[in-house]
Design a protein around this motif. Structure first.
Motif, PDB file in Angstrom:
ATOM      1  N   VAL A 489      33.874 -11.262  90.714  1.00 28.12           N
ATOM      2  CA  VAL A 489      33.146 -11.734  91.891  1.00 28.12           C
ATOM      3  C   VAL A 489      34.093 -11.918  93.068  1.00 28.12           C
ATOM      4  O   VAL A 489      33.804 -11.507  94.202  1.00 28.12           O
ATOM      5  CB  VAL A 489      32.411 -13.057  91.572  1.00 28.12           C
ATOM      6  N   HIS A 490      35.241 -12.519  92.815  1.00 29.90           N
ATOM      7  CA  HIS A 490      36.225 -12.719  93.892  1.00 29.90           C
ATOM      8  C   HIS A 490      36.803 -11.387  94.366  1.00 29.90           C
ATOM      9  O   HIS A 490      37.049 -11.196  95.575  1.00 29.90           O
ATOM     10  CB  HIS A 490      37.344 -13.640  93.416  1.00 29.90           C
ATOM     11  N   LEU A 491      37.018 -10.462  93.442  1.00 33.39           N
ATOM     12  CA  LEU A 491      37.559  -9.162  93.822  1.00 33.39           C
ATOM     13  C   LEU A 491      36.576  -8.398  94.703  1.00 33.39           C
ATOM     14  O   LEU A 491      36.973  -7.796  95.717  1.00 33.39           O
ATOM     15  CB  LEU A 491      37.874  -8.347  92.567  1.00 33.39           C
ATOM     16  N   ILE A 492      35.300  -8.441  94.344  1.00 31.99           N
ATOM     17  CA  ILE A 492      34.272  -7.769  95.158  1.00 31.99           C
ATOM     18  C   ILE A 492      34.172  -8.407  96.534  1.00 31.99           C
ATOM     19  O   ILE A 492      34.062  -7.720  97.562  1.00 31.99           O
ATOM     20  CB  ILE A 492      32.916  -7.801  94.431  1.00 31.99           C
ATOM     21  N   ALA A 493      34.223  -9.739  96.584  1.00 35.59           N
ATOM     22  CA  ALA A 493      34.167 -10.430  97.877  1.00 35.59           C
ATOM     23  C   ALA A 493      35.367 -10.068  98.741  1.00 35.59           C
ATOM     24  O   ALA A 493      35.231  -9.847  99.958  1.00 35.59           O
ATOM     25  CB  ALA A 493      34.112 -11.938  97.644  1.00 35.59           C
ATOM     26  N   ARG A 496      34.904  -6.461 100.050  1.00 28.10           N
ATOM     27  CA  ARG A 496      33.923  -6.420 101.136  1.00 28.10           C
ATOM     28  C   ARG A 496      34.518  -6.966 102.426  1.00 28.10           C
ATOM     29  O   ARG A 496      34.277  -6.424 103.514  1.00 28.10           O
ATOM     30  CB  ARG A 496      32.679  -7.217 100.751  1.00 28.10           C
ATOM     31  N   LEU A 497      35.274  -8.028 102.317  1.00 28.14           N
ATOM     32  CA  LEU A 497      35.912  -8.603 103.500  1.00 28.14           C
ATOM     33  C   LEU A 497      36.904  -7.615 104.097  1.00 28.14           C
ATOM     34  O   LEU A 497      37.007  -7.474 105.324  1.00 28.14           O
ATOM     35  CB  LEU A 497      36.614  -9.910 103.117  1.00 28.14           C
ATOM     36  N   GLN A 502      38.228  -3.540 108.293  1.00 28.03           N
ATOM     37  CA  GLN A 502      38.547  -2.163 108.670  1.00 28.03           C
ATOM     38  C   GLN A 502      37.538  -1.626 109.684  1.00 28.03           C
ATOM     39  O   GLN A 502      37.902  -0.950 110.650  1.00 28.03           O
ATOM     40  CB  GLN A 502      38.585  -1.287 107.423  1.00 28.03           C
ATOM     41  N   ARG A 503      36.280  -1.909 109.469  1.00 27.74           N
ATOM     42  CA  ARG A 503      35.251  -1.442 110.406  1.00 27.74           C
ATOM     43  C   ARG A 503      35.410  -2.099 111.773  1.00 27.74           C
ATOM     44  O   ARG A 503      35.246  -1.448 112.812  1.00 27.74           O
ATOM     45  CB  ARG A 503      33.863  -1.734 109.843  1.00 27.74           C
TER      46      ARG A 503
END
Length: 515
Positions: A489-493, A496-497, A502-503
């Motif tokens: 869960v922390h890795l996915i968060a 995403r951050l 980057q965007r």
């Protein structure tokens, strides 16, 4: 309550129900020892007989949890005994899993937890033990409850009273099944209380009192019944396991062993080629008893010889390390040891790895071996001669055979391992948990520390004994999956951050602004 929670709870209950049917009655020869102790507990005179000699040399580490459960089951008709056992253990396991899922989902809401819980539910090594008369099922469930309570205490913001009480109850109960796991859960709770600045508080006093009381409860009961007070000990088992870790002792240790009364003709003879067997150890213990040693002195003498054996050089320490790692679920390290090294009497590292993996598959009930023929070999009439030396063992075999035989499953392995997760070595789950724990050191260090509170003592005990068996990692498997889930869960968060950053950087680039 969210839809994911409702669906997860329903799935947990359904898969446990399916596993109860698919696995049928599972077993291991140790079940006989628990039934024997249950038989002895039914009368003070029988308990005196049980611990008169062999019981104290070999079985002093057995807790009263499984025997007490069997005494309750014995009040039921024989045909109900195994179903009642399996239903209770699956209910306890499902309740613990629901409690743990609710804990991590409320602290870190994400559907990722559902995926890891599903994988755990489909892991044969997790499900198989809920159908057996052994300590693994209740221990794993109670440890998971204790872990979840400590996570709530360390991470939560609300009152800790209810969680502390439940954790204390888990300590009391799990100590009666495997005493060292009671100490491990107590260590978790100690950390959780310290993390909330309760180092000096009434809860800390209660924790020490409950831990001590739980550990002393059965030895005190035993003293009142038979007049002997002794704590759990390895006894002559220490001598057997130490000789297995040291198949080539030094001349000094050989001299000690010979002076202790072992004859050159026994299996340990020249270079302990086959290790000290149970027959060897029992013969030596009988000889020491004839010389006037008490049971406690016999156990102390065994411990002294065992200490000499497992302190005898670096090769022995390497074997102890491999044994300890295997007992927390890491069997692959044997693959990197030079093949000239002897890990176990007659076993090269590759042989030892294959043995551990085959044993893991067998205990997961996914082996192609004939489980029914092994059941007959353990508990059928042909086992009478092997069982005769142990108190109440023959009658215990008969009781287990009558209660379990109709339910030993003949279903194909595919039903017990539908996604073939059982063929994966247990190392994967340990590795995922380690990676997640490393990731969580900063953002959720409570999870990392609680995992270490379980892992470090479990490894240390297996190393000290020494004993190498992936079966002892079963109580750790749920913790591995939940820690890996929180880490994911922390890795996915984090990912995403990173993508958002980057965007944002692309949007504000000078070239894009001029366009």
């Amino acid at each position: 309550m969210s839809q994911i929670e409702v669906f997860a709870y329903a799935l947990i209950i359904c898969i446990h129900a399916c596993a109860l049917l698919a696995f049928g009655a599972t077993y291991w020869v140790d079940s006989r020892d628990y039934v024997s102790l249950a038989t002895a507990m039914s009368a003070p005179g029988d308990l005196q007989l049980f611990y008169g000699t062999i019981g104290q040399w070999i079985f002093s580490h057995l807790g009263p949890g499984v025997p007490a459960a069997w005494l309750l089951l014995s009040e039921l008709p024989i045909s109900w005994q195994w179903p009642a056992l399996a239903v209770f253990q699956h209910m306890l396991a499902a309740g613990a899993l629901i409690f743990a899922f609710r804990t991590v989902y409320r602290l870190w809401p994400s559907p990722v937890h559902f995926v890891f819980v599903l994988l755990l539910l489909l892991l044969p090594a997790y499900q198989a033990f809920h159908n057996s008369l052994l300590t693994e099922s209740a221990t794993s469930s109670l440890v998971l409850i204790g872990f979840s309570c400590c996570l709530r205490i360390a991470r939560g913001k609300r009152s800790i009273n209810n969680c502390v009480i439940v954790a204390l109850m888990a300590i009391v109960c799990v100590t009666q099944f495997r005493s060292y796991w009671g100490a491990i859960v107590a260590l978790m709770l100690f950390y959780a209380l310290v993390s909330r600045t309760f180092l000096i508080s009434r809860w800390m006093v209660v924790l020490f009192a409950v831990s001590a009381g739980s550990a002393l409860a059965f030895p005190t009961y035993r003293y009142l019944q038979v007049g002997q007070f002794f704590l759990p000990a390895g006894g002559i088992n220490l001598l057997i396991s130490a000789s297995q870790a040291n198949p080539h002792p030094s001349s000094t240790v050989k001299t000690l062993i010979k002076a202790a009364g072992f004859s050159d003709a026994s299996a340990h003879g020249e270079a302990l080629a086959s290790g000290i067997t149970m027959s060897d150890a029992l013969s030596a213990a009988e000889k020491w008893r004839a010389e006037g040693l008490s049971n406690s002195e016999i156990n102390e003498k065994s411990a002294e010889l065992a200490s000499a054996l497992h302190s005898d050089g670096m090769s022995v320490q390497l074997n102890r390390l491999l044994y300890g790692l295997a007992s927390i679920g890491a069997i692959l390290p044997s693959a990197v040891v030079p093949q000239t090294h002897e890990v176990f009497p007659g076993y090269s590292p590759r042989d030892f790895l294959h043995h551990l993996y085959d044993y893991y598959r067998w205990q997961s009930w996914t082996s192609s071996q004939d489980y029914r023929s092994t059941f007959e070999r353990f508990f059928g009439p042909q086992a009478a001669s092997d069982a005769a030396i142990f108190p109440f063992a023959i009658i215990s075999n008969a009781k287990i055979h009558a209660a379990f035989d109709p339910y030993v499953s003949t279903f194909p392995e595919r039903l017990r391992d539908p996604i073939y997760i059982g063929v994966v070595p247990p190392d994967l789950w340990l590795m995922l948990a380690f990676l997640a724990a490393a990731l969580l050191i900063v953002q959720a260090r409570e999870v990392t520390i609680l995992l270490l509170c379980a892992l470090a003592p479990a490894f240390a005990i297996a190393y000290a004994f020494p004993v190498g068996n992936p079966r002892y990692a079963v109580p750790l498997f749920p913790l591995y999956f939940f820690v890996a889930s929180i880490g994911a869960v922390h890795l996915i968060a984090w990912w995403r951050l990173l993508r958002v950053g980057q965007r944002a950087a692309q949007i504000h680039r000078p070239g894009r602004d001029s366009a």
